[in-house]
Design an enzyme around this catalytic site. Structure first.
Site, PDB file in Angstrom:
ATOM      1  CG  HIS A 137       9.916  38.365 -21.080  1.00  0.00           C
ATOM      2  ND1 HIS A 137       8.920  39.226 -20.660  1.00  0.00           N
ATOM      3  CD2 HIS A 137      10.185  38.714 -22.371  1.00  0.00           C
ATOM      4  CE1 HIS A 137       8.600  40.042 -21.642  1.00  0.00           C
ATOM      5  NE2 HIS A 137       9.352  39.766 -22.697  1.00  0.00           N
ATOM      6  CG  ASP A 214       7.305  32.569 -20.293  1.00  0.00           C
ATOM      7  OD1 ASP A 214       6.678  32.278 -21.326  1.00  0.00           O
ATOM      8  OD2 ASP A 214       7.916  33.649 -20.151  1.00  0.00           O
ATOM      9  CD  GLN A 217      11.267  33.443 -27.224  1.00  0.00           C
ATOM     10  OE1 GLN A 217      11.590  32.915 -28.282  1.00  0.00           O
ATOM     11  NE2 GLN A 217      10.857  34.703 -27.168  1.00  0.00           N
ATOM     12  CE  LYS A 240       7.337  36.167 -27.506  1.00  0.00           C
ATOM     13  NZ  LYS A 240       8.045  37.320 -28.077  1.00  0.00           N
ATOM     14  CB  CYS A 380      11.378  42.124 -21.892  1.00  0.00           C
ATOM     15  SG  CYS A 380      10.516  43.431 -22.785  1.00  0.00           S
TER      16      CYS A 380
END
Length: 422
Positions: A137, A214, A217, A240, A380
């Site tokens: 991202h 990261d 997700q 999220k 993104c």
């Protein structure tokens, strides 16, 4: 569940779960009930989270850490209680390793700036290297570009295979003795790929590099155990994972947080201040300057309660079943090409695709007319689109409230798109 879905195993009781999410009852476009397939962008919020936000503002609204009156102490207890909940949710060794930010982007920027200002042995400078991947991202690309431009460090990255996996064939060339930080996504927001964490971290540890993950997700969809990951920093965002917007998390190893300098200065992050110099509070407050996102943290705590009550293992099984079904059904659509892994193995619940030569924005608009909400664009993650020679994709993403019937609605909607554009 219809007869067509009888073979699916591991599904949650979505009929009961969906009653908790008010937006999923919305009717759009000529009486069509919304089919929400954009949870990778932001999840819907259950009543339990909305109620926690309302109760905070109605009964406990005050600034934290600064008042000795009842309401202020209640607000502080709720805010710090949310930190305890997040720490338990990710199996952090200490609650003091949990830093609240406004989103994962800020968390990743915080790490980059800490390393840019740090003393040895952590300092990133013109003699060092930074390693990322081509599937990141933008939030995990741009901060490292800015750091490399500011310090002269060399930015390197892993490429992608044709089937949407990381190409680690040159891992010893990308992660070298000069590498100070390796930062990569656990699950790709565009490709859905679940990355081989152990392999990358093992190589980083061999050369003494720090690792930042990261997990934006990943945190909403699977068990996230920061001790098992063995990374040095983990970033994720609340909105999220059925929480509110405006709240993110950075987890970092205690010894690193003690040694690294703060990025933002102001109230709350200080120990003493004079006109000549200042000393800083211990972590996590050292990295939380000013009035924090109090209500948002309370909402995130409620989101953690909600997900934990269902069970992250159960959510992961449900999403795997939905994803496996969706991948199979989408491959039945003529002229549809999935961008990323074409099986459910080591893959998350976001599926990006192109449909013939129909522009993704047109696909999204026609689907919207049928009440189907998907994401279109480069998500993104423009370098991924460049890698596969496409301008953009349509992305359908699923969550704990998604159903096989919604997958069927998407497939039927795509047939309508094909017919519409001839």
């Amino acid at each position: 569940m219809t007869s067509a879905h009888q073979g699916l195993t591991g599904l949650l009781d979505t009929e009961a779960i969906r009653k908790d999410f008010p937006l999923l009852d919305r009717v759009v476009h000529d009486g069509k009930k919304i089919v929400y397939l954009d949870s990778a962008a932001t999840s819907q919020k259950p009543r339990q989270v909305l109620d926690a936000l309302n109760t905070y503002y109605e009964r406990h609204n005050a600034n934290v850490h600064r008042g000795v009156y009842t309401v202020a102490e209640e607000a502080t207890a709720l805010y710090e209680g949310a930190r305890d909940k997040v720490a338990a949710f990710i199996n952090a060794p200490s609650r003091d390793e949990v830093i609240f930010t406004k989103n994962a982007s800020e968390s990743l920027n915080l790490v980059a700036n800490m390393l840019g200002w740090a003393d040895e042995p952590y300092r990133v400078d013109h003699e060092t290297e930074i390693a990322i991947t081509e599937m990141e991202h933008h939030s995990n690309i741009v901060p490292w570009q800015l750091l490399s431009q500011r310090t002269g460090a060399k930015l390197k990255w892993f490429g992608l295979t044709d089937d949407g996996r990381l190409d680690l064939s040159n891992i010893e060339e990308v992660i070298t003795e000069k590498t100070k930080i390796v930062s990569f996504t656990l699950v790709s927001n565009l490709l859905g790929t679940v990355n081989p964490v152990e392999t990358i971290i093992r190589r980083a540890q061999e050369v003494g590099a720090l690792v930042c993950i990261d997990a934006s997700q990943a945190a909403p969809h699977m068990v996230l155990d920061v001790q098992a990951l063995q990374a040095d920093f983990v970033a994720f965002t609340g909105h999220k994972m059925v929480g509110p917007t405006g709240i993110g998390v950075l987890w970092g190893r205690q010894e690193l947080l003690e040694d690294l300098p703060p990025f933002l200065g102001g109230g709350e992050m200080i120990e003493t201040v004079s006109m000549h110099s200042s000393t800083y509070a211990p972590a996590p407050h050292k990295f939380e300057a000013g009035t924090p996102p109090i209500a948002q943290a309370v909402g995130l705590g409620a989101a953690v309660d909600y997900l934990s009550a269902i069970g992250m293992e159960n959510i992961a099984r449900h999403e795997h079943a939905i994803t496996e079904y969706a991948v199979r059904r989408l491959q039945e659509v003529p002229d549809l090409r999935i961008i990323g892994p074409t099986t459910a193995e080591d893959r998350g619940a976001a599926i990006s695709f192109v449909l013939g030569d129909i522009h993704p924005h047109d696909v999204g608009q026609v689907l919207d007319e049928q009440g189907i909400a998907v994401r279109v664009g480069h998500h993104c993650a423009r370098p991924v689109c460049l890698r596969y020679g496409i301008p953009a994709t349509t992305r359908a993403s699923f969550y704990l409230y998604s159903t096989p019937a919604e997958v069927d609605a998407l497939v039927e909607g795509l047939e309508h798109v094909r017919n519409f554009f001839g």
